[in-house]
Design a protein around this motif. Structure first.
Motif, mmCIF file in Angstrom:
data_model
loop_
_atom_site.group_PDB
_atom_site.id
_atom_site.type_symbol
_atom_site.label_atom_id
_atom_site.label_comp_id
_atom_site.label_asym_id
_atom_site.label_seq_id
_atom_site.Cartn_x
_atom_site.Cartn_y
_atom_site.Cartn_z
ATOM 1 N N GLU A 270 0.831 -1.199 0.000
ATOM 2 C CA GLU A 270 0.000 0.000 0.000
ATOM 3 C C GLU A 270 0.866 1.250 0.000
ATOM 4 N N THR A 271 0.380 2.272 -0.731
ATOM 5 C CA THR A 271 1.071 3.555 -0.686
ATOM 6 C C THR A 271 0.174 4.567 0.005
ATOM 7 N N GLU A 272 0.792 5.583 0.593
ATOM 8 C CA GLU A 272 0.001 6.585 1.296
ATOM 9 C C GLU A 272 -0.594 7.553 0.281
ATOM 10 N N THR A 273 -1.815 8.001 0.520
ATOM 11 C CA THR A 273 -2.480 8.946 -0.370
ATOM 12 C C THR A 273 -3.060 10.072 0.478
ATOM 13 N N SER A 274 -3.869 10.916 -0.170
ATOM 14 C CA SER A 274 -4.499 12.002 0.567
ATOM 15 C C SER A 274 -5.618 11.507 1.473
ATOM 16 N N SER A 275 -6.038 10.256 1.289
ATOM 17 C CA SER A 275 -7.076 9.705 2.176
ATOM 18 C C SER A 275 -6.702 8.282 2.566
ATOM 19 N N ARG A 276 -7.433 7.297 2.066
ATOM 20 C CA ARG A 276 -7.144 5.895 2.407
ATOM 21 C C ARG A 276 -5.928 5.405 1.619
ATOM 22 N N PRO A 277 -5.173 4.428 2.170
ATOM 23 C CA PRO A 277 -4.029 3.892 1.417
ATOM 24 C C PRO A 277 -4.476 3.246 0.109
ATOM 25 N N LEU A 278 -3.584 3.257 -0.871
ATOM 26 C CA LEU A 278 -3.876 2.682 -2.181
ATOM 27 C C LEU A 278 -3.153 1.350 -2.300
ATOM 28 N N LYS A 279 -3.917 0.303 -2.668
ATOM 29 C CA LYS A 279 -3.338 -1.044 -2.763
ATOM 30 C C LYS A 279 -2.744 -1.286 -4.142
ATOM 31 N N HIS A 280 -1.562 -1.864 -4.165
ATOM 32 C CA HIS A 280 -0.940 -2.284 -5.426
ATOM 33 C C HIS A 280 -0.732 -3.792 -5.338
ATOM 34 N N ARG A 281 -1.528 -4.538 -6.115
ATOM 35 C CA ARG A 281 -1.402 -5.998 -6.073
ATOM 36 C C ARG A 281 -0.458 -6.452 -7.178
ATOM 37 N N LEU B 297 -7.541 11.149 -28.056
ATOM 38 C CA LEU B 297 -7.912 12.018 -26.949
ATOM 39 C C LEU B 297 -6.679 12.384 -26.113
ATOM 40 N N PRO B 298 -6.111 13.564 -26.353
ATOM 41 C CA PRO B 298 -5.012 13.992 -25.481
ATOM 42 C C PRO B 298 -5.563 14.233 -24.070
ATOM 43 N N TYR B 299 -4.969 13.574 -23.106
ATOM 44 C CA TYR B 299 -5.470 13.664 -21.725
ATOM 45 C C TYR B 299 -4.395 14.248 -20.821
ATOM 46 N N HIS B 300 -4.800 15.254 -20.056
ATOM 47 C CA HIS B 300 -3.873 15.868 -19.097
ATOM 48 C C HIS B 300 -4.388 15.616 -17.685
ATOM 49 N N ALA B 301 -3.600 14.928 -16.887
ATOM 50 C CA ALA B 301 -3.995 14.715 -15.490
ATOM 51 C C ALA B 301 -3.741 16.016 -14.728
ATOM 52 N N PRO B 302 -4.772 16.552 -14.053
ATOM 53 C CA PRO B 302 -4.588 17.824 -13.355
ATOM 54 C C PRO B 302 -3.627 17.680 -12.182
ATOM 55 N N CYS B 303 -3.051 18.807 -11.794
ATOM 56 C CA CYS B 303 -2.088 18.785 -10.693
ATOM 57 C C CYS B 303 -2.678 18.183 -9.424
ATOM 58 N N GLN B 304 -4.004 18.349 -9.251
ATOM 59 C CA GLN B 304 -4.583 17.839 -7.998
ATOM 60 C C GLN B 304 -4.417 16.331 -7.856
ATOM 61 N N TYR B 305 -4.369 15.609 -8.980
ATOM 62 C CA TYR B 305 -4.133 14.161 -8.859
ATOM 63 C C TYR B 305 -2.780 13.883 -8.229
ATOM 64 N N ARG B 306 -1.841 14.771 -8.532
ATOM 65 C CA ARG B 306 -0.511 14.636 -7.946
ATOM 66 C C ARG B 306 -0.637 14.695 -6.435
ATOM 67 N N ALA B 307 -1.531 15.558 -5.976
ATOM 68 C CA ALA B 307 -1.718 15.711 -4.538
ATOM 69 C C ALA B 307 -2.577 14.593 -3.962
ATOM 70 N N HIS B 308 -3.520 14.064 -4.754
ATOM 71 C CA HIS B 308 -4.317 12.914 -4.290
ATOM 72 C C HIS B 308 -3.410 11.696 -4.076
ATOM 73 N N ARG B 309 -2.367 11.615 -4.896
ATOM 74 C CA ARG B 309 -1.405 10.505 -4.850
ATOM 75 C C ARG B 309 -2.083 9.150 -5.109
ATOM 76 N N VAL B 310 -2.980 9.161 -6.103
ATOM 77 C CA VAL B 310 -3.668 7.922 -6.480
ATOM 78 C C VAL B 310 -3.324 7.521 -7.908
ATOM 79 N N GLY B 311 -2.260 8.076 -8.455
ATOM 80 C CA GLY B 311 -1.908 7.778 -9.836
ATOM 81 C C GLY B 311 -2.818 8.535 -10.790
#
Lengths: 420, 425
Positions: A289-300, B310-324
């Motif tokens: 799991e990696t840390e995120t802005s909320s719940r951890p994200l799972k990488h399987r 479809l050119p897709y740009h991930a917004p900076c906020q995703y960087r902060a969400h840290r969810v890829g």
């Protein structure tokens, strides 16, 4: 499901991902931040100094003298040679060719940012002309106002070592009206024709016949080979880069090209994701799991490769009580858990400090092991700076260990066997 | 287990090893000398602020756009962007906030005001004379891509109008629409609702406030706290009952998850409950896909022989969400769509940053990387991005219409007209 999740985006992680992906395995990289490629000189140092601190002339031949637990000893000369040859072929394929010394197997001795001779095994084409094994006179050219590059110091130190060297300055206004700029931004500016042409002309005026020209490592980013060629042509001299203090443009170039190559092969590279937890059933790791802005994200994934680095890279952490731990899987370490055992009495002890030789012990397949030699997890491998047994900064082996242990061909074989 | 990035914002500065990787990657410092760069304005200047020697020593921190490239590339886990945001708030507290920033921070108020008579409001805001006045009097750049009020009613109006058509189901999800969907782009919310319903979920839309982000980024922390409290009161119950709260605005969801708790230093039960329940909509849909519960009855979007590029740009906020890049993951499941991933660092607008007259050109220079990327893709009819202000900036910089990925997904389900931007049937 993903065949292999690589944790870490330094040279070890990138090489590991490349070698696995090129055999057809599905791979993803996650990393907390940019890796050590952004700090190092962009060269592949294999072994620069032996355990007595003496310079090594032919690194692959000196491996037998290393301690038994050194990663190179586990790897063996043959696997290391193959990995280095494959790495050189890869750099050629991505348009950033690396070569070794003229006498195959010798170390190159390249000028460091303070003008010391720095032993390295493979260097980008833009650095090899700096080899101090030849006596050709050197003109070291700096840029006025540029931080972290001091041509006078470099030339003076080279002269003290018996080289013919002088220095000169070019104005920063050749590149930018700004007063302060980073090396990466300078490199991007240097490849624009409006800056490159005046730079070439200025260098041609400065250089004397028979000299070679050393410049800070800012000679282009995307079009580095073309910049080098243009300057060589305009001056009639060999031109080479000297790495600056971090961040290092040659290292960033390598990272960027490798990453693009990986992405073109379908490998996702996720930076800014810090692994904080994992789940295992018995000896089988199921997810990280990696840390995120909320719940951890799972990488399987079916398999995991740890390439988070050592104490410097952040793969190994410690606290003031002397506790030391590996940050993702809490693996057994060879670092003494007594703080008083970390260091020798002398700060600059010639044989180094024990704490830096510690790390994650592994078997011959580079699977982390317990003290009794059995693998801790059946589907976990490790590579690079996190490994036990090397004092890599002192012996100058950071990148050689990264490339050598990252290209884990036995891992690829095992994964293919288990998949078929 | 100890983790550096779990350090508080203030303490994280001690992790800085001064390597300057952040400065090298900072898209703002690259195009202007007005910003000294993340290392200097962040962990370095913070030492002086922390010691209380000088209040807010360098004003260049106001030029940080908050894109968080620095946070992403930092090998040590320093929360540079947050350090800068707090410093801006301190400056605002010391020096006062200009009327312009107060206005730009009040998205909800502006939205509400304009939607009483949207056509009139659009004329009042967008006619050339008002724009010149807005620049001269308030410092809102005359060229900046400001939004248009919806002339087809708000998102809530649409919900009320289509009440009888909405799905009732055991499975429920809460939708946070944000101000832009409510007042300017109700069709984004409509696309989200039909996608969620298509997957069998009843969509609950509780009354809600602005998330507070525009206020936070303009340094008005007290007013932002008021909005945040309002949202906790309205969403907390759902969060505690275990309903996921999904949002189509990557900035709103980020604020509920992290910006408000971290910047306002709130760690109370309600804040944490809402933080834990909030998802970016594609983060949540990707999770559905991973457990095999996302419907994949897609219709190819391109023509027979040609995929929709479809050119897709991930917004900076995703960087902060840290969810890829969850939208990228989900969109790549749709046949007939060739998603081209932008690697540009930032579009340059950074919320309300690029609206300001002294920062407009910086924003455009930062965005050039993205506009060039789009141009390199050859002739395309659309681009995509999850964040509203980024889409407006992309349209401004490329002259090509931009869509939210949820619109693309709704269209792939055959539920949405991607060109006219409305729900089918």
């Amino acid at each position: 499901m993903l065949d292999l999740l690589v944790i870490g985006a330094g040279l070890a992680g990138l090489t590991a991902a490349y070698s696995a992906a090129s055999t057809g395995l599905t791979v993803k990289i996650i990393a907390k931040g940019m890796g050590v490629t952004h700090w190092h000189a962009g060269t592949i140092d294999v072994l620069g100094y032996d355990s007595d601190g003496k310079g090594v002339a032919r690194p692959l031949e000196a491996i037998g003298d290393l301690p038994d637990e050194h990663p190179y000893r586990l790897l063996g000369t043959e696997r290391l040679s193959v990995a280095l040859a494959n790495f050189a072929a890869l750099t050629a394929a991505i348009g950033l060719p690396y070569t070794g010394a003229q006498t195959a197997g010798d170390n190159l001795w390249l000028p460091s940012p303070v003008g010391a001779a720095r032993p390295t095994f493979l260097a980008p084409a833009g650095q090899v002309a700096g080899d101090l094994s030849t006596g050709q006179p050197l003109l070291i050219v700096g840029i006025e106002g540029m931080r972290d590059f001091y041509p006078k110091l470099i030339a003076e130190n080279l002269a003290k070592q018996g080289h013919t060297a002088r220095h000169a300055f070019l104005p920063l206004s050749l590149f930018t009206p700004r007063h302060d700029i980073t090396t990466l931004q300078l490199a991007k500016l240097a490849e624009e024709p409006t800056r490159l042409d005046p730079l070439a002309e200025a260098l041609a005026r400065l250089v004397k016949p028979g000299e070679r020209i050393g410049l800070p490592a800012i000679l282009g980013f995307e079009n580095h080979p073309a910049v080098l060629e243009r300057l060589t042509k305009a001056t009639g001299a060999s031109v080479f880069e000297i790495p600056t203090l971090p961040p290092s443009v040659p290292g960033i170039r390598l990272h960027s090209r490798l990453r693009r190559k990986l992405e073109a092969m379908g490998v996702r590279v996720e930076i800014g994701m810090e692994a904080i937890r994992f789940g295992a059933e018995g000896a089988h790791i199921g997810w990280v799991e990696t840390e995120t802005s909320s719940r951890p994200l799972k990488h399987r994934a079916a398999n995991f490769l740890l390439a988070t680095g050592g104490i410097l890279g952040g793969g190994i952490d410690s606290d003031h009580t002397g506790r030391v731990w590996e940050v993702v899987f809490d693996l057994p370490l060879t670092i003494p858990q007594e703080r008083s055992d970390w260091f020798r009495p002398a700060f600059l002890d010639g044989s180094g400090q024990p704490v830096f030789r510690g790390g994650v012990p592994v078997n011959e397949d580079f699977q982390p092991i317990r003290p009794d030699g059995t693998p801790v997890y059946a589907n976990l491998w490790a590579a690079g700076g996190t490994l036990a047994g090397a004092d890599s900064i002192r012996e100058r082996s950071v990148e050689g260990i990264g490339v050598g242990t990252g290209a884990n061909y036995s891992l690829c074989r095992i994964l293919h066997a288990s998949r078929d | 287990m100890h983790n550096t990035s779990w350090h508080s914002v203030g303490n994280s500065m001690d992790e800085c090893i001064k390597c300057n990787i952040c400065t090298s990657y900072c898209p703002v410092a690259e195009v202007t000398e007005s910003f000294a760069g993340p290392k200097y304005s962040g962990p370095q200047a913070e030492r002086f602020r922390a010691l209380d020697q000088i209040a807010a020593p360098d004003h260049s921190v106001d030029y940080c756009s908050g894109c968080r490239v620095c946070n992403e590339v930092c090998p040590a886990g320093v929360k540079i962007a947050e350090i800068n945001a707090r410093a801006r708030a301190q400056m605002a507290a010391d020096k006062g906030i200009p009327l312009r920033n107060r206005l730009l921070g009040r998205n909800e108020l502006l939205g509400k005001a304009g939607s009483f008579a949207p056509a009139l409001a659009n004329f009042a805001l967008h006619n050339p004379l008002s724009r010149v006045l807005a620049e001269k009097v308030m410092g809102i750049a005359v060229q900046a891509p400001l939004p248009h009020w919806s002339t087809d009613g708000t998102f809530s109006d649409w919900l009320a109008r289509t009440k009888h058509q909405r799905l009732r189901s055991e499975k429920k999800v809460v939708y946070f629409h944000g101000c832009a969907t409510q007042y300017y782009e109700p069709f984004i919310g409509q696309a989200a609702v039909v996608v969620l319903e298509h997957n069998g979920y009843e969509v609950i839309v509780p009354p809600q406030n602005c998330c507070g982000l525009p206020l936070l980024s303009n340094g008005e922390f007290v007013a932002a706290e008021g909005y945040h409290q309002g949202n906790l009161a309205r969403l907390g119950g759902y969060a505690r009952a275990g309903y996921p709260i999904v949002g189509t605005s990557t900035s709103c969801t980020l604020t509920l998850k992290e910006e408000a708790p971290e910047l306002l230093d709130r760690h109370d039960e309600a804040t944490l409950a809402v933080k834990g329940a909030t998802w970016d909509i594609f983060e949540w849909l990707r999770e559905l896909a991973e457990i095999g519960e996302l419907r994949t009855d897609f219709q190819p979007l391109g023509s027979k022989n040609e995929p929709l590029v479809l050119p897709y740009h991930a917004p900076c906020q995703y960087r902060a969400h840290r969810v890829g890049k969850p939208s990228l993951d989900v969109l790549s499941l749709i046949p007939g769509v060739a998603v081209r991933e932008s690697r540009a660092r930032c579009c340059g607008i950074a919320g309300t940053y690029g609206y300001k007259v002294e920062k407009y050109q910086i924003g455009m220079d930062v965005g050039a990387e993205l506009f060039d990327f789009v141009a390199e893709q050859g002739p395309v009819s659309l681009t995509a991005c999850d964040s509203e202000t980024c889409r407006w900036q992309m349209e401004h910089g490329t002259d090509i219409p931009s869509r939210h990925p949820i619109e693309v997904l709704a269209a792939a389900y055959g539920l949405y007209d991607l060109e006219a931007r409305r729900v089918r049937g």
